[in-house]
Design an enzyme around this catalytic site. Structure first.
Site, PDB file in Angstrom:
ATOM      1  N   HIS A 138       0.847  -1.196   0.000  1.00 41.52           N
ATOM      2  CA  HIS A 138       0.000   0.000   0.000  1.00 41.52           C
ATOM      3  C   HIS A 138       0.884   1.247   0.000  1.00 41.52           C
ATOM      4  CE1 HIS A 138      -2.579  -3.171   1.938  1.00 41.52           C
ATOM      5  NE2 HIS A 138      -3.399  -2.719   1.020  1.00 41.52           N
ATOM      6  N   ALA A 167      -9.431  15.134  -7.276  1.00 42.84           N
ATOM      7  CA  ALA A 167     -10.599  14.258  -7.150  1.00 42.84           C
ATOM      8  C   ALA A 167     -10.630  13.256  -8.304  1.00 42.84           C
ATOM      9  CB  ALA A 167     -11.865  15.116  -7.168  1.00 42.84           C
ATOM     10  N   LYS A 173       1.976   5.602  -9.652  1.00 41.48           N
ATOM     11  CA  LYS A 173       3.428   5.818  -9.672  1.00 41.48           C
ATOM     12  C   LYS A 173       3.797   6.831  -8.600  1.00 41.48           C
ATOM     13  CE  LYS A 173       4.244   4.886 -14.528  1.00 41.48           C
ATOM     14  NZ  LYS A 173       4.134   5.466 -15.843  1.00 41.48           N
ATOM     15  N   ARG A 187      -1.531  12.244 -13.678  1.00 42.58           N
ATOM     16  CA  ARG A 187      -0.378  12.946 -14.249  1.00 42.58           C
ATOM     17  C   ARG A 187      -0.159  14.249 -13.481  1.00 42.58           C
ATOM     18  NH1 ARG A 187      -4.691  14.494 -17.542  1.00 42.58           N
ATOM     19  NH2 ARG A 187      -4.575  16.687 -18.169  1.00 42.58           N
TER      20      ARG A 187
HETATM   21  C1  LIG Z   1      -6.615  19.079  -8.556  1.00 45.12           C
HETATM   22  C2  LIG Z   1      -7.141  20.266  -7.810  1.00 45.12           C
HETATM   23  C3  LIG Z   1      -6.452  20.331  -6.471  1.00 45.12           C
HETATM   24  C4  LIG Z   1      -6.908  21.558  -8.563  1.00 45.12           C
HETATM   25  O1  LIG Z   1      -5.570  21.912  -8.524  1.00 45.12           O
HETATM   26  P1  LIG Z   1      -5.046  23.236  -9.232  1.00 45.12           P
HETATM   27  O2  LIG Z   1      -3.586  23.177  -9.219  1.00 45.12           O
HETATM   28  O3  LIG Z   1      -5.702  24.417  -8.624  1.00 45.12           O
HETATM   29  O4  LIG Z   1      -5.526  22.981 -10.692  1.00 45.12           O
HETATM   30  P2  LIG Z   1      -6.331  23.900 -11.695  1.00 45.12           P
HETATM   31  O5  LIG Z   1      -7.699  24.155 -11.134  1.00 45.12           O
HETATM   32  O6  LIG Z   1      -5.453  25.037 -12.080  1.00 45.12           O
HETATM   33  O7  LIG Z   1      -6.468  22.879 -12.886  1.00 45.12           O
HETATM   34  C5  LIG Z   1      -5.351  22.428 -13.636  1.00 45.12           C
HETATM   35  C6  LIG Z   1      -5.888  21.554 -14.734  1.00 45.12           C
HETATM   36  O8  LIG Z   1      -6.316  20.306 -14.184  1.00 45.12           O
HETATM   37  C7  LIG Z   1      -7.725  20.096 -14.456  1.00 45.12           C
HETATM   38  N1  LIG Z   1      -8.279  19.480 -13.253  1.00 45.12           N
HETATM   39  C8  LIG Z   1      -8.432  20.056 -12.038  1.00 45.12           C
HETATM   40  N2  LIG Z   1      -8.920  19.153 -11.179  1.00 45.12           N
HETATM   41  C9  LIG Z   1      -9.082  17.994 -11.870  1.00 45.12           C
HETATM   42  C10 LIG Z   1      -9.528  16.706 -11.519  1.00 45.12           C
HETATM   43  N3  LIG Z   1      -9.900  16.423 -10.276  1.00 45.12           N
HETATM   44  N4  LIG Z   1      -9.538  15.756 -12.473  1.00 45.12           N
HETATM   45  C11 LIG Z   1      -9.143  16.025 -13.747  1.00 45.12           C
HETATM   46  N5  LIG Z   1      -8.697  17.236 -14.141  1.00 45.12           N
HETATM   47  C12 LIG Z   1      -8.662  18.200 -13.207  1.00 45.12           C
HETATM   48  C13 LIG Z   1      -8.274  21.490 -14.745  1.00 45.12           C
HETATM   49  O9  LIG Z   1      -9.401  21.426 -15.551  1.00 45.12           O
HETATM   50  C14 LIG Z   1      -7.108  22.137 -15.439  1.00 45.12           C
HETATM   51  O10 LIG Z   1      -7.048  21.689 -16.768  1.00 45.12           O
HETATM   52  P3  LIG Z   1      -6.528  22.675 -17.962  1.00 45.12           P
HETATM   53  O11 LIG Z   1      -5.123  23.066 -17.580  1.00 45.12           O
HETATM   54  O12 LIG Z   1      -6.612  21.799 -19.160  1.00 45.12           O
HETATM   55  O13 LIG Z   1      -7.472  23.811 -17.948  1.00 45.12           O
HETATM   56  C15 LIG Z   1      -8.671  20.229  -7.612  1.00 45.12           C
HETATM   57  O14 LIG Z   1      -9.332  20.413  -8.850  1.00 45.12           O
HETATM   58  C16 LIG Z   1      -9.195  18.962  -6.993  1.00 45.12           C
HETATM   59  O15 LIG Z   1      -9.448  17.974  -7.653  1.00 45.12           O
HETATM   60  N6  LIG Z   1      -9.393  19.018  -5.656  1.00 45.12           N
HETATM   61  C17 LIG Z   1     -10.003  17.963  -4.909  1.00 45.12           C
HETATM   62  C18 LIG Z   1     -10.953  18.571  -3.929  1.00 45.12           C
HETATM   63  C19 LIG Z   1     -11.965  17.580  -3.397  1.00 45.12           C
HETATM   64  O16 LIG Z   1     -11.880  16.389  -3.565  1.00 45.12           O
HETATM   65  N7  LIG Z   1     -12.929  18.125  -2.712  1.00 45.12           N
HETATM   66  C20 LIG Z   1     -13.972  17.354  -2.140  1.00 45.12           C
HETATM   67  C21 LIG Z   1     -14.796  18.281  -1.271  1.00 45.12           C
HETATM   68  S1  LIG Z   1     -16.221  17.474  -0.734  1.00 45.12           S
END
Ligand SMILES: CC(C)(COP(=O)(O)OP(=O)(O)OC[C@H]1O[C@@H](n2cnc3c(N)ncnc32)[C@H](O)[C@@H]1OP(=O)(O)O)[C@@H](O)C(=O)NCCC(=O)NCCS
Length: 226
Positions: A138, A167, A173, A187
């Site tokens: 894990h 999310a 990796k 990624r």
């Molecule tokens: C990943 C995360 C932290 C964002 O990080 P960030 O550095 O601020 O990223 P950005 O918002 O600038 O997005 C960067 C790119 O990733 C994409 N992206 C962001 N979150 C993503 C996700 N979860 N899955 C796939 N793509 C995602 C955006 O669309 C953006 O794409 P683009 O460059 O082609 O426009 C946020 O989106 C996330 O997933 N947080 C999880 C929060 C959560 O689970 N909350 C639950 C509350 S109940």
């Protein structure tokens, strides 16, 4: 009648003692929950209503039993915790300080997972194995890491300090410190505060199907503009 009142008084006293003990023993975890969840209004609310904290209490006790080699008892308590909270933490996992599971339901943490300090997990996230091999199977999660809702971190990999797993990402990796990871397979989109140029990143190559869909989408956008 007097007897019933006495029983009620004793139960109330026991309940207050229990609250006091939890407040003292889990003080830093409760404060961490308040810090990590803007919706948490008070100390008492976290103690009484947050299943993330309740799961941690079950885990700390079952882990102590596990370390005493009382494996069956440890697992039984852990299963009870899962039944009550919806969060499954194997008693063998090692979890650092100020750990918090927000919302909680559906979180799974495997037996050989190691979690650092100040880690936040959202609902539906999994720190799981990739097969039926024995031994360390894990993930190891660094300090100050957030694992987003529904994200799966699988296998004996390491997630570096201060990283953010987006999310629904599926990470198989190692992830270096200070990174943001999104997508399936995961990624790196940001590292040390800088956006990654994915086209130059030959380690975390994009999913070819996603690339085709993105290409089609951009053509549709161009046509619609015309
Ligand atoms: C990943 C995360 C932290 C964002 O990080 P960030 O550095 O601020 O990223 P950005 O918002 O600038 O997005 C960067 C790119 O990733 C994409 N992206 C962001 N979150 C993503 C996700 N979860 N899955 C796939 N793509 C995602 C955006 O669309 C953006 O794409 P683009 O460059 O082609 O426009 C946020 O989106 C996330 O997933 N947080 C999880 C929060 C959560 O689970 N909350 C639950 C509350 S109940």
């Amino acid at each position: 009648m007097v007897c019933t009142i006495n029983i009620i008084i004793i139960l109330v006293i026991l309940f207050v003692i229990k609250l006091g003990l939890i407040s003292i023993l889990f003080y830093s975890d409760i404060r961490a929950a308040q810090k990590m969840d803007p919706a948490a209004k008070s100390f008492l609310e976290v103690i009484l209503l947050y299943q993330g904290l309740h799961a941690l209490i079950y885990y700390r006790i079952s882990h102590a039993l596990y370390k005493m080699h009382l494996f069956f008892l440890a697992r039984a308590l852990s299963q009870l915790g899962r039944f009550v909270t919806g969060i499954e933490i194997h008693p063998g996992a090692r979890i650092g300080k100020r750990f918090f599971v927000d919302h909680g339901m559906g979180v799974v943490i495997g037996e050989t997972a190691i979690i650092g300090d100040d880690v936040l997990l959202y609902q539906g996230s999994t720190l799981g194995g990739t097969g039926i091999v024995k031994g360390k199977r894990h993930p190891t999660i660094g300090n100050n890491v957030v694992v987003g809702a529904g994200a799966k971190v699988l296998g004996n990999i390491t997630i570096g300090d201060n990283s953010y797993i987006g999310a629904n990402a599926v990470v198989v990796k190692d992830v270096p410190p200070n990174s943001t990871v999104v997508g399936v397979p995961g990624r790196i989109t940001k590292q040390d505060g800088k956006k990654m140029d994915v086209s130059l990143d030959h380690v975390h190559i994009l999913d070819p199907i996603m690339q085709s869909i993105e290409e089609i989408q951009s053509r549709i956008d161009k046509l619609e503009k015309k």
